[in-house]
Write an enzyme that holds these catalytic residues in place. Structure first.
Site, mmCIF file in Angstrom:
data_model
loop_
_atom_site.group_PDB
_atom_site.id
_atom_site.type_symbol
_atom_site.label_atom_id
_atom_site.label_comp_id
_atom_site.label_asym_id
_atom_site.label_seq_id
_atom_site.Cartn_x
_atom_site.Cartn_y
_atom_site.Cartn_z
ATOM 1 N N GLU A 192 0.826 -1.211 0.000
ATOM 2 C CA GLU A 192 0.000 0.000 0.000
ATOM 3 C C GLU A 192 0.859 1.260 0.000
ATOM 4 O O GLU A 192 1.925 1.293 0.602
ATOM 5 C CB GLU A 192 -0.853 0.040 1.268
ATOM 6 C CG GLU A 192 -1.841 -1.088 1.351
ATOM 7 C CD GLU A 192 -2.668 -1.022 2.622
ATOM 8 O OE1 GLU A 192 -3.433 -1.958 2.842
ATOM 9 O OE2 GLU A 192 -2.527 -0.045 3.388
ATOM 10 N N CYS A 249 2.893 8.482 1.818
ATOM 11 C CA CYS A 249 3.268 7.532 2.872
ATOM 12 C C CYS A 249 3.664 6.225 2.191
ATOM 13 O O CYS A 249 2.849 5.616 1.498
ATOM 14 C CB CYS A 249 2.063 7.335 3.799
ATOM 15 S SG CYS A 249 2.343 6.073 5.047
ATOM 16 N N CYS A 277 4.979 -7.427 7.694
ATOM 17 C CA CYS A 277 5.865 -6.992 8.771
ATOM 18 C C CYS A 277 5.933 -8.118 9.788
ATOM 19 O O CYS A 277 4.934 -8.794 10.041
ATOM 20 C CB CYS A 277 5.318 -5.727 9.445
ATOM 21 S SG CYS A 277 6.394 -5.087 10.761
ATOM 22 N N CYS A 324 2.595 -6.061 15.965
ATOM 23 C CA CYS A 324 1.880 -5.149 16.868
ATOM 24 C C CYS A 324 0.384 -5.478 16.817
ATOM 25 O O CYS A 324 -0.178 -5.643 15.723
ATOM 26 C CB CYS A 324 2.133 -3.699 16.468
ATOM 27 S SG CYS A 324 3.892 -3.292 16.480
ATOM 28 N N CYS A 366 -2.254 -3.382 14.672
ATOM 29 C CA CYS A 366 -1.852 -2.993 13.315
ATOM 30 C C CYS A 366 -2.247 -4.077 12.308
ATOM 31 O O CYS A 366 -1.923 -5.260 12.499
ATOM 32 C CB CYS A 366 -0.347 -2.760 13.291
ATOM 33 S SG CYS A 366 0.329 -2.543 11.630
ATOM 34 N N GLY A 412 5.339 -2.261 7.020
ATOM 35 C CA GLY A 412 6.679 -2.770 7.296
ATOM 36 C C GLY A 412 7.491 -1.926 8.262
ATOM 37 O O GLY A 412 7.140 -0.787 8.576
ATOM 38 N N SER A 416 7.592 4.674 17.491
ATOM 39 C CA SER A 416 6.245 4.253 17.898
ATOM 40 C C SER A 416 6.306 3.703 19.316
ATOM 41 O O SER A 416 6.718 2.567 19.529
ATOM 42 C CB SER A 416 5.735 3.179 16.927
ATOM 43 O OG SER A 416 5.693 3.712 15.630
ATOM 44 N N LEU A 417 5.883 4.514 20.267
ATOM 45 C CA LEU A 417 6.022 4.122 21.676
ATOM 46 C C LEU A 417 4.747 3.413 22.169
ATOM 47 O O LEU A 417 4.798 2.282 22.627
ATOM 48 C CB LEU A 417 6.340 5.376 22.503
ATOM 49 C CG LEU A 417 6.914 5.155 23.887
ATOM 50 C CD1 LEU A 417 8.171 4.297 23.859
ATOM 51 C CD2 LEU A 417 7.210 6.506 24.561
ATOM 52 N N HIS A 418 3.630 4.109 22.130
ATOM 53 C CA HIS A 418 2.292 3.564 22.425
ATOM 54 C C HIS A 418 2.051 3.144 23.882
ATOM 55 O O HIS A 418 0.906 2.833 24.237
ATOM 56 C CB HIS A 418 1.937 2.383 21.502
ATOM 57 C CG HIS A 418 2.017 2.712 20.045
ATOM 58 N ND1 HIS A 418 1.465 3.840 19.498
ATOM 59 C CD2 HIS A 418 2.619 2.067 19.009
ATOM 60 C CE1 HIS A 418 1.708 3.870 18.195
ATOM 61 N NE2 HIS A 418 2.411 2.814 17.878
ATOM 62 N N ASN A 469 -6.950 3.805 14.726
ATOM 63 C CA ASN A 469 -7.774 3.488 13.575
ATOM 64 C C ASN A 469 -8.096 2.001 13.714
ATOM 65 O O ASN A 469 -7.252 1.169 13.415
ATOM 66 C CB ASN A 469 -6.909 3.733 12.337
ATOM 67 C CG ASN A 469 -7.720 4.178 11.161
ATOM 68 O OD1 ASN A 469 -8.941 4.113 11.173
ATOM 69 N ND2 ASN A 469 -7.033 4.608 10.141
ATOM 70 N N CYS A 500 -2.452 1.592 8.322
ATOM 71 C CA CYS A 500 -1.439 0.770 7.683
ATOM 72 C C CYS A 500 -1.903 -0.671 7.479
ATOM 73 O O CYS A 500 -2.320 -1.345 8.402
ATOM 74 C CB CYS A 500 -0.243 0.886 8.612
ATOM 75 S SG CYS A 500 0.955 -0.364 8.679
HETATM 76 N N1 SAH Z 1 6.785 -0.101 11.398
HETATM 77 C C1 SAH Z 1 6.922 1.297 11.617
HETATM 78 C C2 SAH Z 1 6.319 2.152 10.525
HETATM 79 C C3 SAH Z 1 5.020 1.694 9.952
HETATM 80 S S1 SAH Z 1 3.631 1.827 11.028
HETATM 81 C C4 SAH Z 1 6.358 1.657 12.984
HETATM 82 O O1 SAH Z 1 5.731 0.824 13.604
HETATM 83 O O2 SAH Z 1 6.604 2.785 13.402
HETATM 84 C C5 SAH Z 1 3.384 3.601 11.106
HETATM 85 C C6 SAH Z 1 2.651 4.059 12.350
HETATM 86 O O3 SAH Z 1 1.280 3.645 12.324
HETATM 87 C C7 SAH Z 1 3.236 3.510 13.645
HETATM 88 O O4 SAH Z 1 3.323 4.520 14.621
HETATM 89 C C8 SAH Z 1 2.209 2.477 14.027
HETATM 90 O O5 SAH Z 1 2.265 2.179 15.395
HETATM 91 C C9 SAH Z 1 0.937 3.142 13.600
HETATM 92 N N2 SAH Z 1 -0.233 2.286 13.469
HETATM 93 C C10 SAH Z 1 -0.290 1.017 13.035
HETATM 94 N N3 SAH Z 1 -1.561 0.570 13.058
HETATM 95 C C11 SAH Z 1 -2.327 1.598 13.496
HETATM 96 C C12 SAH Z 1 -3.718 1.762 13.736
HETATM 97 N N4 SAH Z 1 -4.560 0.768 13.519
HETATM 98 N N5 SAH Z 1 -4.144 2.959 14.190
HETATM 99 C C13 SAH Z 1 -3.270 3.966 14.420
HETATM 100 N N6 SAH Z 1 -1.952 3.885 14.209
HETATM 101 C C14 SAH Z 1 -1.476 2.705 13.760
HETATM 102 FE FE1 SF4 Z 2 5.065 -3.555 11.845
HETATM 103 FE FE2 SF4 Z 2 4.867 -0.951 12.414
HETATM 104 FE FE3 SF4 Z 2 2.651 -2.478 12.074
HETATM 105 FE FE4 SF4 Z 2 4.178 -2.796 14.247
HETATM 106 S S1 SF4 Z 2 3.004 -0.969 13.677
HETATM 107 S S2 SF4 Z 2 3.344 -4.431 12.974
HETATM 108 S S3 SF4 Z 2 6.188 -2.449 13.403
HETATM 109 S S4 SF4 Z 2 4.164 -1.987 10.535
#
Ligand code: SAH
Ligand code: SF4
Length: 372
Positions: free
Chosen positions: A96, A109, A116, A120, A123, A187, A242-244, A318, A361
């Protein structure tokens, strides 16, 4: 019958292209002309490289590929400002790419892997596992595709037409260049470090695409070695982590790789990065209802980040299909942000743009392939 492999032109450096052309008995300036067609004139097909001799064009058509991406699906948000593409790679995998046209910015983006491996839990990409790393050419090609659509929106219509007018046709964006790149698609870019950086160098190279490194942001799940390596790169791109979650117990639940690289190791690498680059780092924090959005966790996060040259990007989650993780309420999100600010940790709330088009993503791929 044996079908010879096509040479993918976007995998080549400028010298590599010159070598290929030299091996065909062509002068150096022909390589420079092709380079210009690829990165300046955005040619996706050698047939259109009109200043080349016909025989050379034919050889390029038969033996090379200028664009490794085949557009198979397009979705546009109802306000027309977010466009999401699903591309098929030469081996059939899909990735994507998202184009966002707002706030005076025109941002693409891009993805760095098909899938990946980080898993997470919130995601969509993380649910599918890793198929493979993208090549540098496949990463660069996403930027070129977005720029092509900016400049000539009617060019290369998607095979699945959604009936909505072409990109930017209702805004002033047509004919204007991309302003920003975010490496936040599918990824983990630091798990595909060399190819991602080869792509970023090509994108910023004034002799190639020429978009300033300061307008590029790379987001990582937090791989400490990769973060330290980034500090040594001459190219000054922005880092987002990406801390969360502010503690290991919760973060390991949400971001399983935290088990291997706990928060203290990530923070040590980030502080090292800031010490060497003097650059402000962004921390991403997806707010999930009842999971990581309580006032106590906001205070814990403020304690963790106090005094660090950083900025927190709060993003209401999201939600992905059939997931127990849901976005925070606007009230809880606002209260969370307030606590950070009172504690002098700068924080902004990023709106969930493109929510109606699965803009998270990996979400479009899952839906198109029937995976969720
Ligand atoms: N792998 C890298 C970059 C791709 S994800 C990373 O994890 O940083 C890009 C961002 O989208 C990250 O901050 C990730 O945590 C966030 N993300 C993934 N799924 C999401 C979702 N469902 N809602 C909001 N943010 C999300
Ligand atoms: Fe991979 Fe980033 Fe999604 Fe985590 S948030 S699964 S590191 S793409």
């Amino acid at each position: 019958m044996h079908v010879p492999e096509l040479t993918s032109l976007l995998e080549l450096t400028q010298d590599g292209l010159a070598q290929l052309l030299a091996s065909w008995g062509q002068p150096r300036y022909r390589a420079d002309q092709i380079w210009e067609w690829l990165y300046r004139k955005l040619a996706a097909d050698p047939a259109g490289m009109t200043n080349l001799p016909k025989e050379l064009r034919e050889r390029l058509i038969v033996t090379t590929r200028a664009d490794p991406l085949d557009l198979i699906y397009q979705q546009r948000s109802s306000d027309g400002q977010t466009i999401k593409w699903l591309f098929r790679l030469p081996d059939g995998l899909t990735i994507e790419t998202v184009l966002m046209l707002y706030d005076e910015r025109r941002t693409v983006c891009i993805s760095t892997q098909a899938g990946c491996s980080m898993g997470c839990v919130f995601c969509a990409t993380g649910q599918t596992g890793l198929a493979r790393n993208l090549t540098s050419g496949e990463i660069v090609a996403q930027v070129l595709a977005a720029e092509r659509r900016m400049i000539a929106p009617s060019d290369r219509q998607p095979k699945t037409d959604d009936g909505i007018p072409a990109v930017g046709s209702r805004s002033s964006s047509v004919g204007r260049r991309l302003t920003n790149i975010v490496v936040m698609g599918m990824g983990e870019p630091l798990a595909n470090y060399d190819r991602t950086w080869a792509a970023l160098r090509r994108i910023s190279d004034p002799d190639a695409f020429g978009l300033g490194a300061r307008h590029t942001t790379l987001s990582t799940v937090g791989l400490p070695q990769g973060i330290r390596k980034m500090a040594d790169e001459p190219l000054q791109i922005n880092l987002a982590v990406s801390l969360h979650a502010p503690n290991d117990e919760l973060r390991t639940q949400l971001v399983p790789v935290n088990h291997r690289y706990p928060i203290a190791e990530v923070m040590a690498a980030v502080k090292d990065y800031i010490g060497r680059t003097h650059r402000r780092v962004t921390f991403e924090y997806a707010l999930m209802n009842g999971i990581n959005d309580t006032p106590a966790l906001a205070r814990q996060l403020a304690g963790l980040l106090k005094g660090v040259l950083c900025h927190v990007n709060l993003i209401p989650l999201n939600p992905i299909a059939e997931s127990p993780y849901q976005p925070s309420s606007p009230e809880n999100a606002a209260a969370f942000q307030k606590i950070l600010e009172v504690n002098r940790v700068p924080a902004t709330m990023r709106m969930r743009r493109g929510i109606d088009i699965d803009a998270g993503c990996g979400q479009l791929r899952r839906r198109v392939s029937g995976g969720g």
